[in-house]
Scaffold this motif. Structure first.
Motif, PDB file in Angstrom:
ATOM      1  N   TRP A 104      37.428  36.208  34.853  1.00  0.00           N
ATOM      2  CA  TRP A 104      36.398  36.164  35.889  1.00  0.00           C
ATOM      3  C   TRP A 104      36.050  34.700  36.167  1.00  0.00           C
ATOM      4  O   TRP A 104      36.065  33.876  35.257  1.00  0.00           O
ATOM      5  CB  TRP A 104      35.136  36.899  35.409  1.00  0.00           C
ATOM      6  CG  TRP A 104      34.201  37.245  36.518  1.00  0.00           C
ATOM      7  CD1 TRP A 104      33.130  36.502  36.950  1.00  0.00           C
ATOM      8  CD2 TRP A 104      34.244  38.391  37.365  1.00  0.00           C
ATOM      9  NE1 TRP A 104      32.519  37.129  37.999  1.00  0.00           N
ATOM     10  CE2 TRP A 104      33.172  38.283  38.275  1.00  0.00           C
ATOM     11  CE3 TRP A 104      35.094  39.500  37.440  1.00  0.00           C
ATOM     12  CZ2 TRP A 104      32.924  39.260  39.251  1.00  0.00           C
ATOM     13  CZ3 TRP A 104      34.847  40.459  38.394  1.00  0.00           C
ATOM     14  CH2 TRP A 104      33.764  40.333  39.291  1.00  0.00           C
ATOM     15  N   VAL A 105      35.758  34.383  37.412  1.00  0.00           N
ATOM     16  CA  VAL A 105      35.236  33.055  37.734  1.00  0.00           C
ATOM     17  C   VAL A 105      33.941  33.237  38.515  1.00  0.00           C
ATOM     18  O   VAL A 105      33.708  34.287  39.117  1.00  0.00           O
ATOM     19  CB  VAL A 105      36.243  32.212  38.556  1.00  0.00           C
ATOM     20  CG1 VAL A 105      37.442  31.857  37.731  1.00  0.00           C
ATOM     21  CG2 VAL A 105      36.640  32.938  39.827  1.00  0.00           C
ATOM     22  N   ASN A 106      33.124  32.185  38.505  1.00  0.00           N
ATOM     23  CA  ASN A 106      31.840  32.237  39.177  1.00  0.00           C
ATOM     24  C   ASN A 106      32.055  32.003  40.668  1.00  0.00           C
ATOM     25  O   ASN A 106      31.787  30.926  41.191  1.00  0.00           O
ATOM     26  CB  ASN A 106      30.919  31.167  38.600  1.00  0.00           C
ATOM     27  CG  ASN A 106      29.466  31.531  38.760  1.00  0.00           C
ATOM     28  OD1 ASN A 106      29.143  32.655  39.135  1.00  0.00           O
ATOM     29  ND2 ASN A 106      28.593  30.593  38.466  1.00  0.00           N
ATOM     30  N   ASP A 107      32.566  33.004  41.316  1.00  0.00           N
ATOM     31  CA  ASP A 107      33.016  32.889  42.697  1.00  0.00           C
ATOM     32  C   ASP A 107      32.232  33.853  43.582  1.00  0.00           C
ATOM     33  O   ASP A 107      31.868  34.946  43.146  1.00  0.00           O
ATOM     34  CB  ASP A 107      34.518  33.212  42.728  1.00  0.00           C
ATOM     35  CG  ASP A 107      35.077  33.215  44.120  1.00  0.00           C
ATOM     36  OD1 ASP A 107      35.030  34.277  44.773  1.00  0.00           O
ATOM     37  OD2 ASP A 107      35.558  32.170  44.552  1.00  0.00           O
ATOM     38  N   THR A 108      31.970  33.427  44.828  1.00  0.00           N
ATOM     39  CA  THR A 108      31.150  34.237  45.728  1.00  0.00           C
ATOM     40  C   THR A 108      31.713  35.633  45.945  1.00  0.00           C
ATOM     41  O   THR A 108      30.995  36.630  45.912  1.00  0.00           O
ATOM     42  CB  THR A 108      31.019  33.536  47.093  1.00  0.00           C
ATOM     43  OG1 THR A 108      30.702  32.177  46.891  1.00  0.00           O
ATOM     44  CG2 THR A 108      29.939  34.195  47.930  1.00  0.00           C
ATOM     45  N   LYS A 109      33.025  35.701  46.199  1.00  0.00           N
ATOM     46  CA  LYS A 109      33.605  37.009  46.493  1.00  0.00           C
ATOM     47  C   LYS A 109      33.608  37.917  45.270  1.00  0.00           C
ATOM     48  O   LYS A 109      33.320  39.102  45.363  1.00  0.00           O
ATOM     49  CB  LYS A 109      35.043  36.832  46.982  1.00  0.00           C
ATOM     50  CG  LYS A 109      35.612  38.102  47.604  1.00  0.00           C
ATOM     51  CD  LYS A 109      36.411  37.787  48.835  1.00  0.00           C
ATOM     52  CE  LYS A 109      36.446  38.940  49.805  1.00  0.00           C
ATOM     53  NZ  LYS A 109      37.105  38.582  51.064  1.00  0.00           N
ATOM     54  N   LEU A 110      33.926  37.346  44.126  1.00  0.00           N
ATOM     55  CA  LEU A 110      33.961  38.141  42.906  1.00  0.00           C
ATOM     56  C   LEU A 110      32.569  38.652  42.555  1.00  0.00           C
ATOM     57  O   LEU A 110      32.366  39.836  42.312  1.00  0.00           O
ATOM     58  CB  LEU A 110      34.518  37.320  41.732  1.00  0.00           C
ATOM     59  CG  LEU A 110      36.031  37.319  41.565  1.00  0.00           C
ATOM     60  CD1 LEU A 110      36.712  36.563  42.684  1.00  0.00           C
ATOM     61  CD2 LEU A 110      36.419  36.697  40.249  1.00  0.00           C
ATOM     62  N   ASN A 111      31.608  37.728  42.525  1.00  0.00           N
ATOM     63  CA  ASN A 111      30.238  38.136  42.224  1.00  0.00           C
ATOM     64  C   ASN A 111      29.726  39.112  43.270  1.00  0.00           C
ATOM     65  O   ASN A 111      29.039  40.082  42.947  1.00  0.00           O
ATOM     66  CB  ASN A 111      29.322  36.909  42.153  1.00  0.00           C
ATOM     67  CG  ASN A 111      29.578  36.062  40.924  1.00  0.00           C
ATOM     68  OD1 ASN A 111      30.122  36.543  39.943  1.00  0.00           O
ATOM     69  ND2 ASN A 111      29.195  34.803  40.992  1.00  0.00           N
ATOM     70  N   GLY A 112      30.071  38.851  44.525  1.00  0.00           N
ATOM     71  CA  GLY A 112      29.637  39.723  45.615  1.00  0.00           C
ATOM     72  C   GLY A 112      30.167  41.134  45.470  1.00  0.00           C
ATOM     73  O   GLY A 112      29.447  42.112  45.695  1.00  0.00           O
ATOM     74  N   SER A 113      31.417  41.266  45.091  1.00  0.00           N
ATOM     75  CA  SER A 113      31.983  42.612  44.941  1.00  0.00           C
ATOM     76  C   SER A 113      31.356  43.318  43.756  1.00  0.00           C
ATOM     77  O   SER A 113      31.097  44.523  43.808  1.00  0.00           O
ATOM     78  CB  SER A 113      33.500  42.547  44.811  1.00  0.00           C
ATOM     79  OG  SER A 113      33.863  41.758  43.708  1.00  0.00           O
ATOM     80  N   ALA A 114      31.051  42.585  42.683  1.00  0.00           N
ATOM     81  CA  ALA A 114      30.395  43.192  41.528  1.00  0.00           C
ATOM     82  C   ALA A 114      28.986  43.659  41.887  1.00  0.00           C
ATOM     83  O   ALA A 114      28.561  44.751  41.508  1.00  0.00           O
ATOM     84  CB  ALA A 114      30.346  42.196  40.365  1.00  0.00           C
ATOM     85  N   ILE A 115      28.258  42.827  42.637  1.00  0.00           N
ATOM     86  CA  ILE A 115      26.889  43.192  43.042  1.00  0.00           C
ATOM     87  C   ILE A 115      26.915  44.413  43.964  1.00  0.00           C
ATOM     88  O   ILE A 115      26.047  45.281  43.883  1.00  0.00           O
ATOM     89  CB  ILE A 115      26.196  42.000  43.732  1.00  0.00           C
ATOM     90  CG1 ILE A 115      25.988  40.869  42.728  1.00  0.00           C
ATOM     91  CG2 ILE A 115      24.862  42.419  44.334  1.00  0.00           C
ATOM     92  CD1 ILE A 115      25.562  39.576  43.370  1.00  0.00           C
ATOM     93  N   THR A 116      27.913  44.468  44.837  1.00  0.00           N
ATOM     94  CA  THR A 116      28.049  45.629  45.725  1.00  0.00           C
ATOM     95  C   THR A 116      28.212  46.901  44.906  1.00  0.00           C
ATOM     96  O   THR A 116      27.585  47.928  45.191  1.00  0.00           O
ATOM     97  CB  THR A 116      29.272  45.459  46.649  1.00  0.00           C
ATOM     98  OG1 THR A 116      29.093  44.292  47.416  1.00  0.00           O
ATOM     99  CG2 THR A 116      29.440  46.656  47.555  1.00  0.00           C
TER     100      THR A 116
END
Lengths: 217, 63
Positions: A104-116
């Motif tokens: 995992w990286v602290n990335d907008t898309k990754l974090n965004g998909s997890a939050i979704t």
């Protein structure tokens, strides 16, 4: 019951599997053969978004018609969207480990998909907190609209505004439209169609199974 | 004019050298040995098995 779209689904996914491994792909540094993951990772997200759209549609239909049937569709399509979202996260993490050397990286898309995903899990928590069917359906339908908007913002909008490692954002070539190699497109589009049709098949089956257990009008 | 030609003579070899060598490793070994077909075959068995299950459920629950 034999339907044209079920046969198309099987054909598309079989082709996506066989072509995905046997057809040539561009030889790019860092990615090497893992570029083939495109055919499986990306369709997971498109399918998730498709199912969330179906869920949104039925939530809105319920709010305007009060027919409880729409609530069943809204609930089940949201549940199946979670399956595909989870598969998207898992395939993405595997790909990230291989190419970015981190799960995992602290990335907008990754974090965004997890939050979704979390936002939609909250939808189920909300549903479970209410016993009365009409109330549950109405309140969760309203929440569903918000959750969908969150999804659009976290997955589509924010990643485009921020810097990113993820393909398609932060100035990286995306594997879609003009960035995508023509041979890859040939496998990618059927894969997307195949997985979306598969999710529709599974959804209809879940509805039929629910009707079998507790018929609703 | 002479300075321009001198500049061009100096710059040109640099441009010629500034090409990327196309030697990104790919799984050619798997293709050459035919092992890739084993991979595809096993995954095809998994996929078709899952479809068989889906069709079974479909027949069971749809009229």
């Amino acid at each position: 019951m034999v339907s044209w779209w079920k046969i198309l689904c099987i054909a598309c996914l079989t082709f996506a599997l066989i072509g995905g491994f046997l057809l040539p792909v561009p030889a790019l540094p860092i990615l090497h053969e893992s570029i083939r993951n495109l055919y499986y990772h990306v369709p997971m997200w498109f399918t998730m978004m498709f199912l969330m759209s179906v869920s949104l549609y039925h939530s809105i239909k319920f709010l305007s018609s009060n027919q409880i049937r729409h609530d069943l569709w809204a609930d089940l399509s949201a549940r199946i969207s979670m399956v595909f979202g989870t598969l998207g996260l898992l395939t993405g993490m595997l790909w990230a480990r291989h190419t970015w050397t981190a799960w995992w990286v602290n990335d907008t898309k990754l974090n965004g998909s997890a939050i979704t995903m979390l936002a939609y899990l909250a939808y189920f928590v909300l549903r479970n907190s209410m016993d009365e069917p009409q109330k549950r359906a109405r309140i969760s339908a309203v929440y569903n609209v918000f959750a969908y908007v969150f999804m659009l913002v976290f997955i589509m909008v924010l990643p485009r505004l921020n810097d990113s490692l993820h393909p398609g954002n932060g100035g990286n070539p995306g594997f879609v439209s003009y960035d995508l190699d023509n041979t890859m497109r040939m496998v990618f589009y059927p894969a997307v169609l195949g997985f979306i049709l598969l999710s529709w098949w599974i959804l209809r089956l879940r509805i039929a199974m629910s009707d079998h257990k507790t018929p609703t009008e | 004019m002479k300075k321009l030609f001198q500049l061009l003579f100096m710059v040109t070899p640099t441009i010629a050298l500034a090409q990327q060598t196309n030697s990104v490793e790919m799984a050619d070994g798997l293709f050459a040995s035919g092992k890739i077909y084993v991979v595809v075959a096993s995954l095809a068995i998994v996929l078709l098995g899952l479809f068989a299950y889906l069709i079974y459920l479909d027949k069971k629950f749809s009229k």
